[in-house]
Design a protein around this motif. Sequence first.
Motif, PDB file in Angstrom:
ATOM      1  N   UNK B 208       0.834  -1.203   0.000  1.00 15.91           N
ATOM      2  CA  UNK B 208       0.000   0.000   0.000  1.00 15.91           C
ATOM      3  C   UNK B 208       0.869   1.255   0.000  1.00 15.91           C
ATOM      4  N   UNK B 209       0.327   2.356  -0.566  1.00 17.68           N
ATOM      5  CA  UNK B 209       1.017   3.641  -0.434  1.00 17.68           C
ATOM      6  C   UNK B 209       1.116   4.025   1.043  1.00 17.68           C
ATOM      7  N   UNK B 210       2.139   4.819   1.367  1.00 17.83           N
ATOM      8  CA  UNK B 210       2.360   5.254   2.744  1.00 17.83           C
ATOM      9  C   UNK B 210       1.108   5.929   3.325  1.00 17.83           C
ATOM     10  N   UNK B 211       0.453   6.779   2.511  1.00 13.37           N
ATOM     11  CA  UNK B 211      -0.720   7.507   2.996  1.00 13.37           C
ATOM     12  C   UNK B 211      -1.832   6.546   3.403  1.00 13.37           C
ATOM     13  N   UNK B 212      -1.954   5.446   2.680  1.00 14.05           N
ATOM     14  CA  UNK B 212      -3.008   4.477   2.996  1.00 14.05           C
ATOM     15  C   UNK B 212      -2.694   3.750   4.300  1.00 14.05           C
ATOM     16  N   UNK B 213      -1.415   3.471   4.532  1.00 18.64           N
ATOM     17  CA  UNK B 213      -1.026   2.830   5.790  1.00 18.64           C
ATOM     18  C   UNK B 213      -1.341   3.765   6.960  1.00 18.64           C
ATOM     19  N   UNK B 214      -0.998   5.040   6.804  1.00 15.26           N
ATOM     20  CA  UNK B 214      -1.270   6.022   7.862  1.00 15.26           C
ATOM     21  C   UNK B 214      -2.771   6.118   8.126  1.00 15.26           C
ATOM     22  N   UNK B 215      -3.559   6.163   7.044  1.00 21.31           N
ATOM     23  CA  UNK B 215      -5.014   6.277   7.208  1.00 21.31           C
ATOM     24  C   UNK B 215      -5.573   5.083   7.987  1.00 21.31           C
ATOM     25  N   UNK B 216      -5.068   3.883   7.677  1.00 19.03           N
ATOM     26  CA  UNK B 216      -5.537   2.686   8.398  1.00 19.03           C
ATOM     27  C   UNK B 216      -5.133   2.741   9.862  1.00 19.03           C
ATOM     28  N   UNK B 217      -3.910   3.227  10.123  1.00 17.37           N
ATOM     29  CA  UNK B 217      -3.452   3.327  11.516  1.00 17.37           C
ATOM     30  C   UNK B 217      -4.333   4.286  12.314  1.00 17.37           C
ATOM     31  N   UNK B 218      -4.639   5.433  11.701  1.00 21.87           N
ATOM     32  CA  UNK B 218      -5.476   6.420  12.382  1.00 21.87           C
ATOM     33  C   UNK B 218      -6.858   5.839  12.660  1.00 21.87           C
ATOM     34  N   UNK B 219      -7.402   5.094  11.693  1.00 17.39           N
ATOM     35  CA  UNK B 219      -8.726   4.493  11.898  1.00 17.39           C
ATOM     36  C   UNK B 219      -8.707   3.471  13.035  1.00 17.39           C
ATOM     37  N   UNK B 220      -7.623   2.716  13.146  1.00 21.64           N
ATOM     38  CA  UNK B 220      -7.519   1.746  14.238  1.00 21.64           C
ATOM     39  C   UNK B 220      -7.470   2.465  15.587  1.00 21.64           C
ATOM     40  N   UNK B 221      -6.666   3.530  15.673  1.00 22.95           N
ATOM     41  CA  UNK B 221      -6.604   4.303  16.918  1.00 22.95           C
ATOM     42  C   UNK B 221      -7.988   4.831  17.257  1.00 22.95           C
ATOM     43  N   UNK B 222      -8.681   5.386  16.227  1.00 24.97           N
ATOM     44  CA  UNK B 222     -10.003   5.975  16.450  1.00 24.97           C
ATOM     45  C   UNK B 222     -10.990   4.927  16.965  1.00 24.97           C
ATOM     46  N   UNK B 223     -10.961   3.745  16.394  1.00 26.95           N
ATOM     47  CA  UNK B 223     -11.949   2.736  16.809  1.00 26.95           C
ATOM     48  C   UNK B 223     -11.643   2.194  18.208  1.00 26.95           C
ATOM     49  N   UNK B 224     -10.370   2.150  18.581  1.00 26.05           N
ATOM     50  CA  UNK B 224     -10.011   1.646  19.926  1.00 26.05           C
ATOM     51  C   UNK B 224     -10.227   2.685  21.015  1.00 26.05           C
TER      52      UNK B 224
END
Lengths: 96, 258
Positions: B208-224
């Motif tokens: 994945x592009x770096x931006x997509x990895x960051x977006x997924x990480x942020x979503x995981x933090x948000x959901x937790x």
Amino acid sequence: MHGEYKMPGGKLVVIDLEIHAGRLQQVQLSGDFFLEPDSALHTINAALEGQPATANEAALANAIQASLAADVLMYGISPEAIAVAVRRALHEGADA
Amino acid sequence: MSRSAWSDHSWQLIHTAPQSPALHMALDEVLTDEVAAGHRMPTLRVWEWAAPAIVIGRFQSLRNEVDSVAARRHGIEVVRRISGGGAMFIEPGNTITYSIYAPLSLVEDLSFQEAYALMDAWVIEALADLGIKAWYQPLNDIASEAGKIAGAAQARRGNAVLHHVTMAYDIDAAKMLEVLRIGREKLSDKGTASAAKRVDPLRSQTGLPREAVIARMIETFRSRHGLHLDLIRSNEMEQAEALVKRKFAHQAWTAEVP
């Protein structure tokens, strides 16, 4: 003179120093360890400054331990590991 | 003081324009102190880099760690951060870096190992969602089967703890070895840097592009933990810019451990 010691289960502990009149001078501890508060770095350097070049590991570790306030936190480093790095620096000097 | 839970706090997200390396160092100090003082709610900050940098740890020797001539030749700024740990080589787009500014109560009574594991549990989950089996590897690494992914560092200041992490997305290992003096015994820590041209565990394992990895990480933090979009306040930026001028841009600080 320069000594390095990778503490088992810890981080790299590095000592640079000079010897004048049989005593440690210009002692500089460095490495990728963690130390809180960060001012403890200078406390440790100062505790080693002027120690006899003949001091053994236990004596060096005791001098470091005695200088540190009770609230100092160490992660990946210990007085004993610093003492090993000092002895390695001195040993390197003896070999040179 | 008793230990707080992630859910006891209202987490803020800062993910703004690229900043200079020295300003990043200063922002970490200012934002940690703002959380410590109760002026700012606990915050996750995702960094964007305006320029290449070598970031050395608080207690590392500048000359032992960095080939300053090579760094200058490549136009790489050398800065010292306020936390311990090892040197990092950064080029914009090649790493993912984030900071968590948390109340000390979150890690109250935990050992250092427990505190590191706690602060990165959300990243381990995010990486699992991305198909990477990763784990916290004491003392301060995130590792995968393909080698080291990230290095973390913590610093406690007053009533707050700073936890920041740099993850290797796609690092130019040859250039890294030119500018960092990495001893043979440390090379094993840096994955297969000695042989590989690039250290790219995140890029190669996610595709994945770096931006997509960051977006997924942020979503995981948000959901937790929940997450509210925030900005660096003007008074925080003024403090950070002053701190760059007074401290982080100066050789007195960068070469404080010569």
